[in-house]
Design a protein around this motif. Sequence first.
Motif, short mmCIF file in Angstrom:
data_model
loop_
_atom_site.label_atom_id
_atom_site.label_comp_id
_atom_site.label_asym_id
_atom_site.label_seq_id
_atom_site.Cartn_x
_atom_site.Cartn_y
_atom_site.Cartn_z
N LYS A 58 0.95 -1.18 -0.22
CA LYS A 58 -0.09 0.08 0.16
C LYS A 58 0.83 1.18 -0.28
O LYS A 58 1.56 1.78 1.15
CB LYS A 58 -0.83 0.18 1.23
CG LYS A 58 -1.98 -0.97 1.39
CD LYS A 58 -2.78 -0.98 2.40
CE LYS A 58 -3.95 -2.21 2.73
NZ LYS A 58 -4.86 -2.30 3.86
N GLN A 86 -2.38 4.12 -2.70
CA GLN A 86 -3.71 4.10 -1.95
C GLN A 86 -4.10 5.83 -2.16
O GLN A 86 -5.33 5.83 -2.01
CB GLN A 86 -3.49 3.64 -0.55
CG GLN A 86 -3.13 1.95 -0.65
CD GLN A 86 -4.62 1.45 -0.81
OE1 GLN A 86 -5.51 1.22 -0.34
NE2 GLN A 86 -4.48 0.39 -1.70
N ASN A 107 -6.98 1.46 -7.83
CA ASN A 107 -7.29 1.33 -6.45
C ASN A 107 -7.05 2.64 -5.60
O ASN A 107 -6.94 2.40 -4.53
CB ASN A 107 -6.52 0.16 -5.98
CG ASN A 107 -6.85 -1.14 -6.73
OD1 ASN A 107 -8.03 -1.45 -7.20
ND2 ASN A 107 -5.78 -1.83 -6.89
N ARG A 109 -7.66 5.51 -3.17
CA ARG A 109 -8.59 5.64 -2.18
C ARG A 109 -8.70 7.25 -1.70
O ARG A 109 -9.76 7.70 -1.04
CB ARG A 109 -8.57 4.65 -1.22
CG ARG A 109 -8.79 3.23 -1.53
CD ARG A 109 -8.62 2.52 -0.43
NE ARG A 109 -8.69 0.94 -0.83
CZ ARG A 109 -10.00 0.32 -0.67
NH1 ARG A 109 -10.95 1.04 -0.51
NH2 ARG A 109 -9.82 -0.92 -1.14
N LYS A 134 -13.88 4.76 -8.99
CA LYS A 134 -15.03 3.98 -8.33
C LYS A 134 -14.69 3.68 -6.68
O LYS A 134 -15.51 3.23 -6.21
CB LYS A 134 -15.38 2.53 -9.01
CG LYS A 134 -15.63 2.74 -10.35
CD LYS A 134 -17.00 3.80 -10.55
CE LYS A 134 -17.38 3.84 -11.95
NZ LYS A 134 -18.54 4.46 -12.32
N ARG A 135 -13.30 3.87 -6.24
CA ARG A 135 -13.04 3.48 -4.83
C ARG A 135 -12.56 4.86 -4.10
O ARG A 135 -12.01 4.47 -3.11
CB ARG A 135 -11.87 2.47 -4.81
CG ARG A 135 -12.35 1.16 -5.53
CD ARG A 135 -11.19 0.07 -5.37
NE ARG A 135 -11.67 -1.18 -5.91
CZ ARG A 135 -10.99 -2.39 -5.83
NH1 ARG A 135 -9.87 -2.44 -4.78
NH2 ARG A 135 -11.60 -3.52 -6.35
N LEU A 136 -12.91 5.88 -4.76
CA LEU A 136 -12.44 6.95 -4.13
C LEU A 136 -13.14 7.39 -2.80
O LEU A 136 -14.36 7.60 -2.78
CB LEU A 136 -12.37 7.92 -4.79
CG LEU A 136 -11.53 9.46 -4.74
CD1 LEU A 136 -9.89 9.22 -4.80
CD2 LEU A 136 -11.76 10.49 -5.77
N GLU A 137 -12.52 7.28 -1.60
CA GLU A 137 -13.09 7.51 -0.24
C GLU A 137 -12.97 8.82 0.28
O GLU A 137 -13.54 9.28 1.05
CB GLU A 137 -12.47 6.38 0.75
CG GLU A 137 -12.90 5.00 0.24
CD GLU A 137 -12.30 3.90 1.37
OE1 GLU A 137 -11.70 4.42 2.17
OE2 GLU A 137 -12.63 2.79 0.98
N CYS A 185 -24.12 2.87 -3.04
CA CYS A 185 -22.62 2.37 -2.88
C CYS A 185 -21.60 3.48 -3.07
O CYS A 185 -20.39 3.21 -3.58
CB CYS A 185 -22.46 1.28 -3.73
SG CYS A 185 -22.65 1.42 -5.49
N ASP A 186 -22.21 4.70 -2.86
CA ASP A 186 -21.19 6.02 -3.24
C ASP A 186 -19.92 5.64 -2.50
O ASP A 186 -20.22 5.71 -1.24
CB ASP A 186 -22.07 7.09 -3.23
CG ASP A 186 -21.04 8.48 -3.33
OD1 ASP A 186 -19.87 8.32 -3.53
OD2 ASP A 186 -21.55 9.52 -3.58
N PRO A 187 -18.69 5.57 -2.86
CA PRO A 187 -17.56 5.24 -1.66
C PRO A 187 -17.09 6.60 -1.14
O PRO A 187 -16.45 6.44 -0.11
CB PRO A 187 -16.59 4.83 -2.73
CG PRO A 187 -16.76 5.44 -4.18
CD PRO A 187 -18.27 5.58 -4.18
#
Length: 673
Positions: A58, A86, A107, A109, A134-137, A185-187
Motif C-alpha cells: 500500500k 492508495q 485502487n 482511495r 470507483k473506490r475514491l473514499e 454504494c457511493d464510496p
Amino acid sequence: MERNLEPVATELLPYIKQYALHIPEIVGMIVAHLTSTEILFCRGVSKDWSRIFSPFLKLHAIYWDHGVLYKARFEERLETLGPYVQSFKEVYPARDDLDKIKRTCPNLRRIGFFLRDKSLPDTQAMVKFFQAMKRLERVDVFSHNDLLMTSCLVSLASCQVSLDSESTLPTVASGQTISAQHLPCDPLRVLEVGIAARSMASPTIEWDLLEAVLTRHQMIQDLTIREAHLREASDFTNSGGISWARSASIIFGQQAQQKWGVMSSELKEGNEGANRMEYLNSILGIAAPESTVFNYLETLVFDNVKISEELFVSVVSRCPSLKTLNVKLTGVEMPMHAWSSCLPCCPQLANIIVNNEYGGVCVDIPDVWTLAPSLRTLHVTRSRGPEVYFSDVESHPGLENTVLSQTPHPGYALVSLELCCGISITDTRVRSVMSHCRFLERLVLELLYFTEWMQGAEQSTPFPEWSCRRSLKSLELQTIYRGNDQQFDERTHLFINRLKDLEVLEKLILPGKLLSDLSESGVELYGAFRDLLARLDIWNDQYFAQAQRQHVKLDCDTNQEATDLQHQQLSQELGYQHAKQCHVWTRDGSGPVNFIPQMPSVKNVTLTSPSDTRFALEMRHLHILMEALPGVRTIWTSKNLYGMDCIPRFNYFYNRFQELYGLTGVELILGSP
C-alpha cells in the motif's frame, strides 16, 4: 514407546522453508512487521515473492510534478506500481495528469488537490475523473483562489452528470434528478476543503456549492472546512471582487451566463440568492437545499472558519446523525443561544470541541450538557473572546427536580472533559465537576490559584469528594498567571488534598511551578516538611560540592579499588548513606505532611512549564513527588524547566536523582510522553 521425530523434522525442513510463504497466516505475520519499502524489496526477490507480497503493498505518495525529467521518471514508476497506490497528495488537476492517474491507479482511495496556479482546471476532465474512480473514499481540495475552489467543487458535484460535448455546461442525464442517479454504494466518505496551512489569504467557499456536493454524495460522513470564509447564498461577490455571474460563466461557459441572466430577470425578482440556488439545482439536478438533510454526516469540523450564526445553525441542524462537532471560528462571535437552536437536532452528538483562539464562541457548560445528554467528550479552550460560562448546575432550567440517583445529571455521561478557560480555584464549576461527572476517565483543568488583592471575603465552602474517584485515570492541571497584584490562594491546598480520593489515577500532569508555589505558601501544617526538604538540599549540596573538589584527585588515582574506597569514605563522612537509605521515603504516615497527598496508583508524572513563565526546577520538587507517589515509575520533565542550556542542567539533575533514587527503578526523562 516414544518415537524420535528429529530425523523426520530434519528431512521436512527444506520443504517447510520452501512452502512456508504459501501459508497465508505465516505471510500475514511476516508482513505485519514490514514497512512499505521493505515489502517493495520482497517483491523484487522473485516472481513467486512478487505474487505473494504484492497484495500487501500500500503506497502513499506526493504527485511529483517538479521538472520534466523527474515527472517522467515518476510516471514511469506509476506504470508498474500504480495499482498499489492508495493515496496521492499535491495533485494539480490537469487533464494529462488526471488521465494518467485514472489509467494507472484504479485502487486509489484518497486524493488531495493543491490548486496552486492561476490557470483554471479542466472541469470536464475532473468530472470524468471522479466518475471513473470507483473506490475514491476521500477528497481534499486546498486552494487560496476562490475561483479554483469553486471550479473543483462544481466538478465534484457534477461527477455523475454527463457533459455536453459542445459546452462546459453540465446537464442532467435523461432529465433525472440526483435522487434517482445517486448510487447507495457511493464510496466517498471524507471531504476536506480550504487551505492546509495558516495564511494571510483564505478562500471564500460557496455554501450552496458545498451543499450540492453533500447532496450528490450523500454517504459522506466526515466534512472538514479549514482556514476559509464559508458564505451564504445571499452573498454575491467573492474576496477577489469577482461576481458570481462571472465565476459561473468561466466555469460553466457562456451558455450558463445567458441562462443566469434570464433567470435573474424572470424568477423571483429582487431575490438574487434564491435565483442562483434554483439555477444550480437546474443544471446539477439537485433537490432544493432547504429540504436537504445530511443523514450520514457524523463529523463536522470548522477549523479557523468565518461563518455567520444563521448559516452555522442551519448546517448543524440538518445533521441528525452528527457525533462529533469541532468548532474553531475566526473573526466572528457565536452567541450562546445558537446552541439551543441546533443541538436538539443532533440526538447522537457525543463529542464537542470548542477552541476560542481566534474567535468567540459563547458556551454555557451546563446548558450544553442539558442540550446534548449523550455527550461523552467536551473540550473548551478560551484564549480570547467571550467568557466560558458555567451557571449553577443545580438551578439550571429544567433541572430543578433532578436527582442523581434517579435521573442522570447533566455531565453524568462525560468520559473526557477539558476546561482550559482559566477557572478560579474557588469557582463553583470546579465543585460541579467533582460532584457530578461520575464516569470521567480524563480531566484537564486550567486553574487560577492566585487571588486578586481586591477580592472580597473568602469562600469557606469545602471541596466535595470526587464522584469519579473509581474511574478517573488521567488528570492534567494547567495554570494561568496574571498581574503582580495577586497573592497565593491558600485554598489551593484544600483542592490538592482532595486528590487523595482518586483511587485509580495513573497519569498526573502538573506545572512545575505549582510544586514551588505550594511549598512556598507558608501554611503551618507543612512547616515540618519544608524543614525536611531544606535539610535534604543541604546534604545534597555538601556532598556534590565536596565530590567535585575531590574529582581531580580521584580520577588521577590509577588504583580503581582505592578510588571506590575514597568515594565510600567521603559519602559516609557527609552522612550521605543515611540520606540514601532514609529519604527514598519509606517512612510511615506519622511523619511531616507533604503538599501533595499520597496517591499510590499514579505510575506516570509529567512536569510542564508554561512558555510565558520563568521557572527553574530544583531537587526539592522531585523529593515532593517521590514522597507522595510511592508507585511512580516515570517522571517526564519539560525542557523549559532547565533553562536555555537544558541538556547539561538536566544531566546534573539526572545524576543527583540516580544517586538518591536509582535503587527504586524510577526513570527521570527529559521531554514529554
